[in-house]
Design a protein around this motif. Sequence first.
Motif, short mmCIF file in Angstrom:
data_model
loop_
_atom_site.label_atom_id
_atom_site.label_comp_id
_atom_site.label_asym_id
_atom_site.label_seq_id
_atom_site.Cartn_x
_atom_site.Cartn_y
_atom_site.Cartn_z
N SER A 7 0.83 -1.21 0.00
CA SER A 7 0.00 0.00 0.00
C SER A 7 0.85 1.24 0.00
O SER A 7 1.91 1.27 0.57
CB SER A 7 -0.92 0.02 1.23
OG SER A 7 -0.16 0.04 2.39
N SER A 8 0.37 2.26 -0.66
CA SER A 8 1.03 3.56 -0.71
C SER A 8 0.04 4.59 -0.22
O SER A 8 -1.10 4.61 -0.66
CB SER A 8 1.46 3.88 -2.15
OG SER A 8 2.03 5.16 -2.19
N LEU A 9 0.46 5.44 0.71
CA LEU A 9 -0.50 6.32 1.36
C LEU A 9 0.02 7.72 1.48
O LEU A 9 1.10 7.96 1.98
CB LEU A 9 -0.81 5.78 2.76
CG LEU A 9 -1.79 6.56 3.61
CD1 LEU A 9 -3.17 6.56 2.97
CD2 LEU A 9 -1.86 5.96 5.00
N GLY A 262 5.44 0.22 8.39
CA GLY A 262 5.54 0.94 7.12
C GLY A 262 4.47 2.00 6.94
O GLY A 262 4.49 2.75 5.98
N MET A 263 3.52 2.03 7.88
CA MET A 263 2.45 3.03 7.80
C MET A 263 2.78 4.28 8.60
O MET A 263 1.95 5.19 8.72
CB MET A 263 1.14 2.43 8.30
CG MET A 263 0.63 1.28 7.44
SD MET A 263 0.40 1.75 5.71
CE MET A 263 -0.99 2.85 5.87
N THR A 302 3.58 7.98 3.89
CA THR A 302 3.97 6.85 4.71
C THR A 302 5.36 6.38 4.28
O THR A 302 5.82 6.65 3.17
CB THR A 302 2.98 5.69 4.57
OG1 THR A 302 3.01 5.21 3.22
CG2 THR A 302 1.57 6.11 4.94
N LEU A 303 6.01 5.62 5.16
CA LEU A 303 7.32 5.09 4.81
C LEU A 303 7.20 4.11 3.64
O LEU A 303 8.03 4.12 2.72
CB LEU A 303 7.95 4.41 6.02
CG LEU A 303 8.15 5.31 7.26
CD1 LEU A 303 8.89 4.55 8.36
CD2 LEU A 303 8.91 6.59 6.89
N ASP A 304 6.17 3.26 3.66
CA ASP A 304 5.93 2.39 2.51
C ASP A 304 5.66 3.21 1.26
O ASP A 304 6.12 2.89 0.16
CB ASP A 304 4.71 1.49 2.77
CG ASP A 304 5.05 0.23 3.55
OD1 ASP A 304 6.21 0.12 4.01
OD2 ASP A 304 4.16 -0.64 3.70
N GLY A 305 4.89 4.29 1.42
CA GLY A 305 4.57 5.14 0.30
C GLY A 305 5.81 5.74 -0.34
O GLY A 305 5.92 5.83 -1.57
N MET A 306 6.78 6.15 0.48
CA MET A 306 8.01 6.72 -0.05
C MET A 306 8.75 5.68 -0.88
O MET A 306 9.28 5.98 -1.97
CB MET A 306 8.90 7.22 1.09
CG MET A 306 10.19 7.87 0.64
SD MET A 306 9.93 9.34 -0.39
CE MET A 306 11.63 9.87 -0.64
#
Length: 401
Positions: A7-9, A262-263, A302-306
Amino acid sequence: MAAIASSSLFLSIPTSKLPKHSSLSASRPLSLTSSSHQSLSSLASISPSVFSQPIKTTKRYSAATNFTVKAESKKKVLIVNTNSGGHAVIGFYFAKELLGSGHDVTIFTVGDEASDKMKKPPFSRFSEIVSAGGKTVWGDPAEVGKVVGEATFDVVLDNNGKDLDTVKPVIDWAKSAGAKQFLFISSAGIYNPTDEPPHVEGDAVKSSAGHVGVEQYLAEVFSGWASFRPQYMIGSGNNKDCEEWFFDRIVRDRPVFIPGSGMQLTNISHVRDLSSMLTVAVEKPDAASGNIFNCVSDRAVTLDGMARLCAAAAGKSVEIIHYDPKALGIDAKKAFPFRNMHFYAEPRAAQDILGWQATTNLPEDLKERFEEYVKIGRDKKDIKFDLDDKILEALKVPVAV
Protein backbone atom coordinates in the motif's frame (compact mmCIF):
# COMPACT_ATOMS: atom_id res chain seq x y z
CA MET A 1 7.99 -12.09 11.23
CA ALA A 2 8.38 -10.46 7.84
CA ALA A 3 5.60 -9.02 5.77
CA ILE A 4 5.48 -7.77 2.20
CA ALA A 5 3.61 -4.46 2.06
CA SER A 6 1.47 -3.37 -0.85
CA SER A 7 0.00 0.00 0.00
CA SER A 8 1.03 3.56 -0.71
CA LEU A 9 -0.50 6.32 1.36
CA PHE A 10 -0.49 10.09 1.24
CA LEU A 11 -2.24 12.09 3.92
CA SER A 12 -3.44 15.64 3.62
CA ILE A 13 -5.37 17.89 5.96
CA PRO A 14 -6.20 21.04 4.02
CA THR A 15 -5.89 23.92 6.45
CA SER A 16 -8.68 25.70 4.63
CA LYS A 17 -11.05 23.05 5.98
CA LEU A 18 -9.99 23.34 9.60
CA PRO A 19 -10.95 26.15 12.00
CA LYS A 20 -8.14 28.69 11.99
CA HIS A 21 -8.44 29.64 15.62
CA SER A 22 -8.44 26.17 17.06
CA SER A 23 -6.25 23.10 17.05
CA LEU A 24 -7.05 19.45 17.08
CA SER A 25 -8.26 17.97 20.33
CA ALA A 26 -6.16 15.31 21.99
CA SER A 27 -9.34 13.30 22.39
CA ARG A 28 -10.20 13.14 18.73
CA PRO A 29 -9.86 9.78 16.95
CA LEU A 30 -7.37 9.49 14.08
CA SER A 31 -8.70 7.30 11.30
CA LEU A 32 -6.33 6.16 8.58
CA THR A 33 -7.39 4.20 5.55
CA SER A 34 -5.21 2.56 2.92
CA SER A 35 -5.68 0.61 -0.26
CA SER A 36 -3.85 -2.48 -1.29
CA HIS A 37 -3.89 -1.33 -4.92
CA GLN A 38 -0.32 -0.72 -6.09
CA SER A 39 -1.11 2.06 -8.53
CA LEU A 40 0.00 5.58 -7.66
CA SER A 41 -3.56 6.61 -8.27
CA SER A 42 -4.46 4.80 -5.06
CA LEU A 43 -4.28 7.72 -2.67
CA ALA A 44 -5.99 8.35 0.63
CA SER A 45 -6.53 11.47 2.65
CA ILE A 46 -7.62 12.41 6.11
CA SER A 47 -10.94 14.10 5.78
CA PRO A 48 -12.08 16.72 8.28
CA SER A 49 -15.05 14.47 8.89
CA VAL A 50 -12.92 12.03 10.86
CA PHE A 51 -12.47 14.61 13.58
CA SER A 52 -15.72 13.72 15.28
CA GLN A 53 -14.75 15.06 18.69
CA PRO A 54 -15.27 18.72 19.60
CA ILE A 55 -12.47 21.12 18.75
CA LYS A 56 -10.71 22.50 21.83
CA THR A 57 -8.65 25.62 22.11
CA THR A 58 -5.07 24.87 23.23
CA LYS A 59 -1.69 26.56 23.18
CA ARG A 60 -1.02 25.14 19.76
CA TYR A 61 -0.70 27.50 16.80
CA SER A 62 -3.70 29.61 15.84
CA ALA A 63 -3.74 32.16 13.05
CA ALA A 64 -3.64 35.89 13.58
CA THR A 65 -6.30 37.92 11.82
CA ASN A 66 -5.47 41.57 12.25
CA PHE A 67 -2.24 42.22 10.40
CA THR A 68 -1.47 43.84 7.07
CA VAL A 69 1.33 42.35 4.97
CA LYS A 70 3.42 44.52 2.69
CA ALA A 71 6.26 43.15 0.60
CA GLU A 72 9.51 45.01 1.29
CA SER A 73 12.13 46.27 -1.17
CA LYS A 74 15.60 44.97 -1.90
CA LYS A 75 17.44 43.59 1.14
CA LYS A 76 21.04 42.84 1.98
CA VAL A 77 21.09 39.31 3.38
CA LEU A 78 23.85 37.35 5.10
CA ILE A 79 23.46 33.55 5.21
CA VAL A 80 25.65 31.77 7.76
CA ASN A 81 25.69 28.28 6.27
CA THR A 82 26.76 24.95 7.75
CA ASN A 83 29.53 23.05 5.99
CA SER A 84 28.02 19.60 6.49
CA GLY A 85 24.78 17.69 6.94
CA GLY A 86 21.46 17.88 5.18
CA HIS A 87 20.79 21.55 6.01
CA ALA A 88 23.62 22.92 3.86
CA VAL A 89 21.43 22.76 0.76
CA ILE A 90 18.89 25.10 2.39
CA GLY A 91 21.35 27.98 2.36
CA PHE A 92 22.27 27.23 -1.25
CA TYR A 93 18.66 27.30 -2.48
CA PHE A 94 17.81 30.30 -0.29
CA ALA A 95 20.71 32.31 -1.73
CA LYS A 96 19.68 31.50 -5.30
CA GLU A 97 16.05 32.38 -4.67
CA LEU A 98 16.90 35.67 -2.98
CA LEU A 99 19.20 36.62 -5.85
CA GLY A 100 16.46 35.75 -8.31
CA SER A 101 14.13 38.08 -6.42
CA GLY A 102 16.60 40.97 -6.66
CA HIS A 103 18.14 40.87 -3.19
CA ASP A 104 21.82 41.27 -2.32
CA VAL A 105 23.25 38.03 -0.87
CA THR A 106 26.43 36.98 0.88
CA ILE A 107 26.75 33.32 1.89
CA PHE A 108 29.17 32.74 4.76
CA THR A 109 30.19 29.06 4.93
CA VAL A 110 31.74 27.62 8.05
CA GLY A 111 35.35 26.48 7.64
CA ASP A 112 37.94 26.80 4.90
CA GLU A 113 37.23 27.23 1.19
CA ALA A 114 40.09 24.84 0.40
CA SER A 115 38.73 21.97 2.52
CA ASP A 116 37.68 18.68 0.95
CA LYS A 117 34.08 19.34 2.06
CA MET A 118 33.87 22.14 -0.49
CA LYS A 119 34.42 19.64 -3.30
CA LYS A 120 30.99 18.15 -2.66
CA PRO A 121 27.57 19.61 -3.45
CA PRO A 122 26.10 22.05 -2.73
CA PHE A 123 29.44 23.82 -2.13
CA SER A 124 30.86 22.66 -5.45
CA ARG A 125 28.01 24.57 -7.10
CA PHE A 126 28.65 27.91 -5.41
CA SER A 127 29.71 29.29 -8.79
CA GLU A 128 25.97 29.44 -9.52
CA ILE A 129 25.60 31.90 -6.65
CA VAL A 130 28.55 34.01 -7.78
CA SER A 131 27.38 34.09 -11.41
CA ALA A 132 23.99 35.33 -10.18
CA GLY A 133 25.65 38.24 -8.39
CA GLY A 134 26.08 36.75 -4.92
CA LYS A 135 29.18 36.76 -2.73
CA THR A 136 30.79 33.80 -0.96
CA VAL A 137 33.05 33.92 2.11
CA TRP A 138 34.39 31.33 4.56
CA GLY A 139 35.40 31.47 8.20
CA ASP A 140 34.47 30.99 11.85
CA PRO A 141 30.96 32.21 12.76
CA ALA A 142 32.25 33.22 16.18
CA GLU A 143 34.29 35.86 14.31
CA VAL A 144 31.63 36.85 11.83
CA GLY A 145 32.39 40.57 12.27
CA LYS A 146 36.02 40.09 11.27
CA VAL A 147 35.07 37.99 8.24
CA VAL A 148 32.51 40.38 6.74
CA GLY A 149 34.40 43.53 7.75
CA GLU A 150 32.50 46.77 7.32
CA ALA A 151 29.66 45.18 5.34
CA THR A 152 26.18 45.74 6.75
CA PHE A 153 23.10 43.58 6.38
CA ASP A 154 19.36 44.00 6.79
CA VAL A 155 18.79 40.29 7.38
CA VAL A 156 20.93 37.52 8.88
CA LEU A 157 20.06 33.83 8.62
CA ASP A 158 21.84 31.30 10.80
CA ASN A 159 21.69 27.92 9.05
CA ASN A 160 24.55 26.47 11.05
CA GLY A 161 24.26 26.36 14.84
CA LYS A 162 22.29 23.83 16.84
CA ASP A 163 22.85 25.39 20.27
CA LEU A 164 23.16 28.78 21.88
CA ASP A 165 26.93 28.62 22.31
CA THR A 166 27.31 28.42 18.54
CA VAL A 167 24.58 30.86 17.47
CA LYS A 168 24.84 33.52 20.20
CA PRO A 169 27.96 35.21 18.74
CA VAL A 170 26.14 35.58 15.42
CA ILE A 171 22.98 36.92 17.06
CA ASP A 172 24.92 39.40 19.20
CA TRP A 173 26.96 40.61 16.24
CA ALA A 174 23.85 40.98 14.05
CA LYS A 175 22.11 43.05 16.72
CA SER A 176 25.11 45.30 17.30
CA ALA A 177 25.65 45.70 13.55
CA GLY A 178 22.12 46.96 13.04
CA ALA A 179 20.48 44.01 11.31
CA LYS A 180 16.71 44.40 11.37
CA GLN A 181 15.78 40.73 11.04
CA PHE A 182 17.33 37.48 12.29
CA LEU A 183 16.16 34.13 10.95
CA PHE A 184 17.16 30.81 12.49
CA ILE A 185 17.02 27.30 11.03
CA SER A 186 15.86 25.14 13.92
CA SER A 187 14.46 21.60 13.59
CA ALA A 188 11.10 19.86 13.80
CA GLY A 189 13.00 17.16 15.65
CA ILE A 190 12.70 19.23 18.84
CA TYR A 191 8.98 18.44 19.19
CA ASN A 192 8.04 15.95 21.85
CA PRO A 193 6.54 12.72 20.44
CA THR A 194 2.77 13.07 20.28
CA ASP A 195 -0.36 10.93 20.13
CA GLU A 196 -1.97 13.77 18.19
CA PRO A 197 -0.13 14.21 14.91
CA PRO A 198 0.71 16.33 13.05
CA HIS A 199 3.10 18.61 14.91
CA VAL A 200 1.91 22.21 14.68
CA GLU A 201 3.50 25.41 15.88
CA GLY A 202 2.97 25.73 19.63
CA ASP A 203 3.24 22.01 20.39
CA ALA A 204 5.46 21.04 23.32
CA VAL A 205 9.19 20.79 22.60
CA LYS A 206 12.11 19.09 24.31
CA SER A 207 13.45 21.62 26.79
CA SER A 208 16.90 20.04 26.57
CA ALA A 209 17.18 20.61 22.81
CA GLY A 210 19.84 23.16 21.89
CA HIS A 211 17.62 24.74 19.23
CA VAL A 212 15.09 25.64 21.94
CA GLY A 213 17.68 27.68 23.80
CA VAL A 214 18.47 29.61 20.63
CA GLU A 215 14.80 30.36 19.99
CA GLN A 216 14.34 31.59 23.56
CA TYR A 217 17.39 33.85 23.39
CA LEU A 218 16.28 35.31 20.07
CA ALA A 219 12.88 36.15 21.54
CA GLU A 220 14.59 37.95 24.41
CA VAL A 221 17.10 40.08 22.49
CA PHE A 222 15.90 40.50 18.89
CA SER A 223 12.72 42.32 17.96
CA GLY A 224 12.53 41.08 14.38
CA TRP A 225 13.19 37.36 14.54
CA ALA A 226 11.67 34.13 13.25
CA SER A 227 12.55 30.46 13.57
CA PHE A 228 12.02 27.72 10.99
CA ARG A 229 11.74 24.03 11.80
CA PRO A 230 12.44 21.74 8.83
CA GLN A 231 12.14 17.95 8.57
CA TYR A 232 13.41 15.68 5.81
CA MET A 233 14.12 17.17 2.40
CA ILE A 234 15.00 16.26 -1.15
CA GLY A 235 16.57 18.37 -3.87
CA SER A 236 19.57 18.66 -6.16
CA GLY A 237 22.70 19.46 -4.21
CA ASN A 238 21.68 17.72 -0.99
CA ASN A 239 24.65 15.85 0.48
CA LYS A 240 22.64 13.72 2.89
CA ASP A 241 20.90 10.62 1.59
CA CYS A 242 17.12 10.61 1.52
CA GLU A 243 15.57 9.33 -1.71
CA GLU A 244 18.99 7.97 -2.71
CA TRP A 245 18.75 5.35 0.04
CA PHE A 246 15.67 3.90 -1.67
CA PHE A 247 17.07 4.24 -5.20
CA ASP A 248 20.25 2.37 -4.19
CA ARG A 249 18.21 -0.72 -3.37
CA ILE A 250 15.52 -0.44 -6.01
CA VAL A 251 17.85 -0.19 -9.03
CA ARG A 252 19.80 -3.23 -7.79
CA ASP A 253 16.63 -5.29 -7.32
CA ARG A 254 17.21 -5.57 -3.60
CA PRO A 255 14.36 -5.54 -1.09
CA VAL A 256 13.70 -2.37 0.85
CA PHE A 257 13.68 -3.06 4.58
CA ILE A 258 11.37 -0.77 6.55
CA PRO A 259 11.19 -1.03 10.34
CA GLY A 260 7.73 -1.42 11.84
CA SER A 261 4.50 -1.44 9.88
CA GLY A 262 5.54 0.94 7.12
CA MET A 263 2.45 3.03 7.80
CA GLN A 264 4.40 5.55 9.89
CA LEU A 265 3.82 9.08 8.66
CA THR A 266 6.56 11.55 7.85
CA ASN A 267 7.05 14.76 5.88
CA ILE A 268 9.49 14.95 2.98
CA SER A 269 9.74 18.36 1.31
CA HIS A 270 11.54 19.61 -1.75
CA VAL A 271 14.12 22.13 -0.56
CA ARG A 272 12.66 24.77 -2.89
CA ASP A 273 9.68 24.93 -0.49
CA LEU A 274 11.99 25.67 2.41
CA SER A 275 13.81 28.42 0.52
CA SER A 276 10.57 29.97 -0.73
CA MET A 277 9.18 30.13 2.82
CA LEU A 278 12.34 31.87 4.02
CA THR A 279 12.19 34.31 1.12
CA VAL A 280 8.59 35.24 1.91
CA ALA A 281 9.67 35.90 5.51
CA VAL A 282 12.39 38.26 4.27
CA GLU A 283 9.91 40.11 2.08
CA LYS A 284 7.20 40.25 4.78
CA PRO A 285 9.25 40.90 7.93
CA ASP A 286 6.47 42.42 10.01
CA ALA A 287 4.26 39.39 9.49
CA ALA A 288 7.10 36.94 10.17
CA SER A 289 8.38 38.73 13.27
CA GLY A 290 8.26 36.76 16.50
CA ASN A 291 6.90 33.60 14.90
CA ILE A 292 7.95 29.98 14.64
CA PHE A 293 7.25 28.21 11.36
CA ASN A 294 7.25 24.53 10.52
CA CYS A 295 9.40 24.66 7.39
CA VAL A 296 7.81 21.72 5.61
CA SER A 297 5.49 20.85 2.73
CA ASP A 298 1.77 20.39 3.28
CA ARG A 299 1.45 16.63 2.81
CA ALA A 300 2.50 13.57 4.74
CA VAL A 301 3.68 10.32 3.21
CA THR A 302 3.97 6.85 4.71
CA LEU A 303 7.32 5.09 4.81
CA ASP A 304 5.93 2.39 2.51
CA GLY A 305 4.57 5.14 0.30
CA MET A 306 8.01 6.72 -0.05
CA ALA A 307 9.47 3.38 -1.17
CA ARG A 308 6.75 2.90 -3.77
CA LEU A 309 7.05 6.45 -5.07
CA CYS A 310 10.82 6.02 -5.48
CA ALA A 311 10.24 2.76 -7.33
CA ALA A 312 7.72 4.42 -9.64
CA ALA A 313 10.17 7.25 -10.33
CA ALA A 314 12.79 4.65 -11.28
CA GLY A 315 10.31 2.73 -13.42
CA LYS A 316 10.72 -0.43 -11.38
CA SER A 317 8.84 -2.54 -8.87
CA VAL A 318 9.88 -2.82 -5.23
CA GLU A 319 9.70 -5.52 -2.60
CA ILE A 320 9.10 -4.06 0.85
CA ILE A 321 9.91 -6.18 3.89
CA HIS A 322 8.98 -5.06 7.39
CA TYR A 323 10.91 -6.09 10.46
CA ASP A 324 11.16 -5.47 14.18
CA PRO A 325 14.54 -3.83 14.87
CA LYS A 326 14.56 -4.77 18.55
CA ALA A 327 13.75 -8.40 17.88
CA LEU A 328 16.60 -8.62 15.38
CA GLY A 329 19.08 -6.56 17.39
CA ILE A 330 19.27 -3.94 14.62
CA ASP A 331 19.88 -0.23 15.23
CA ALA A 332 17.12 1.28 13.09
CA LYS A 333 18.86 4.67 13.15
CA LYS A 334 21.75 3.15 11.21
CA ALA A 335 19.69 0.83 9.03
CA PHE A 336 17.03 3.31 7.87
CA PRO A 337 17.18 7.03 6.98
CA PHE A 338 13.97 8.11 8.76
CA ARG A 339 12.60 7.86 12.28
CA ASN A 340 10.78 4.65 13.09
CA MET A 341 7.66 6.46 14.30
CA HIS A 342 5.01 8.94 13.17
CA PHE A 343 7.01 12.11 12.63
CA TYR A 344 5.50 14.85 10.55
CA ALA A 345 4.61 18.50 10.91
CA GLU A 346 2.30 20.83 9.00
CA PRO A 347 3.12 24.39 7.84
CA ARG A 348 0.00 26.05 9.22
CA ALA A 349 1.68 29.24 10.46
CA ALA A 350 3.41 29.91 7.13
CA GLN A 351 0.20 29.37 5.21
CA ASP A 352 -1.91 31.58 7.43
CA ILE A 353 0.55 34.29 8.45
CA LEU A 354 2.78 34.57 5.37
CA GLY A 355 0.34 33.44 2.71
CA TRP A 356 2.90 30.82 1.66
CA GLN A 357 1.96 27.71 -0.30
CA ALA A 358 3.87 24.46 -0.76
CA THR A 359 4.83 23.16 -4.20
CA THR A 360 6.34 19.77 -3.32
CA ASN A 361 4.97 17.04 -5.57
CA LEU A 362 6.77 13.85 -4.59
CA PRO A 363 5.77 11.70 -7.59
CA GLU A 364 7.12 14.32 -10.01
CA ASP A 365 9.99 15.59 -7.88
CA LEU A 366 11.31 12.05 -7.39
CA LYS A 367 11.41 11.51 -11.16
CA GLU A 368 13.71 14.53 -11.40
CA ARG A 369 15.82 13.24 -8.54
CA PHE A 370 16.15 9.82 -10.17
CA GLU A 371 17.30 11.40 -13.43
CA GLU A 372 20.14 13.09 -11.55
CA TYR A 373 20.87 9.89 -9.62
CA VAL A 374 21.50 8.11 -12.93
CA LYS A 375 23.29 11.09 -14.49
CA ILE A 376 25.97 11.11 -11.78
CA GLY A 377 26.41 7.34 -12.13
CA ARG A 378 25.33 6.35 -8.66
CA ASP A 379 23.21 3.53 -10.08
CA LYS A 380 26.48 1.88 -11.19
CA LYS A 381 28.44 2.59 -8.02
CA ASP A 382 29.67 -0.34 -5.91
CA ILE A 383 27.66 -0.08 -2.68
CA LYS A 384 27.84 -2.35 0.35
CA PHE A 385 24.63 -3.40 2.05
CA ASP A 386 26.05 -4.96 5.20
CA LEU A 387 23.14 -4.04 7.48
CA ASP A 388 20.60 -5.15 4.89
CA ASP A 389 22.38 -8.49 4.61
CA LYS A 390 22.33 -8.82 8.40
CA ILE A 391 18.56 -8.25 8.39
CA LEU A 392 18.15 -10.76 5.56
CA GLU A 393 20.10 -13.35 7.47
CA ALA A 394 18.10 -12.75 10.65
CA LEU A 395 14.83 -13.10 8.74
CA LYS A 396 16.07 -16.02 6.64
CA VAL A 397 14.73 -14.27 3.55
CA PRO A 398 16.51 -15.33 0.30
CA VAL A 399 17.61 -12.57 -2.03
CA ALA A 400 18.53 -12.84 -5.70
CA VAL A 401 22.25 -12.59 -6.42
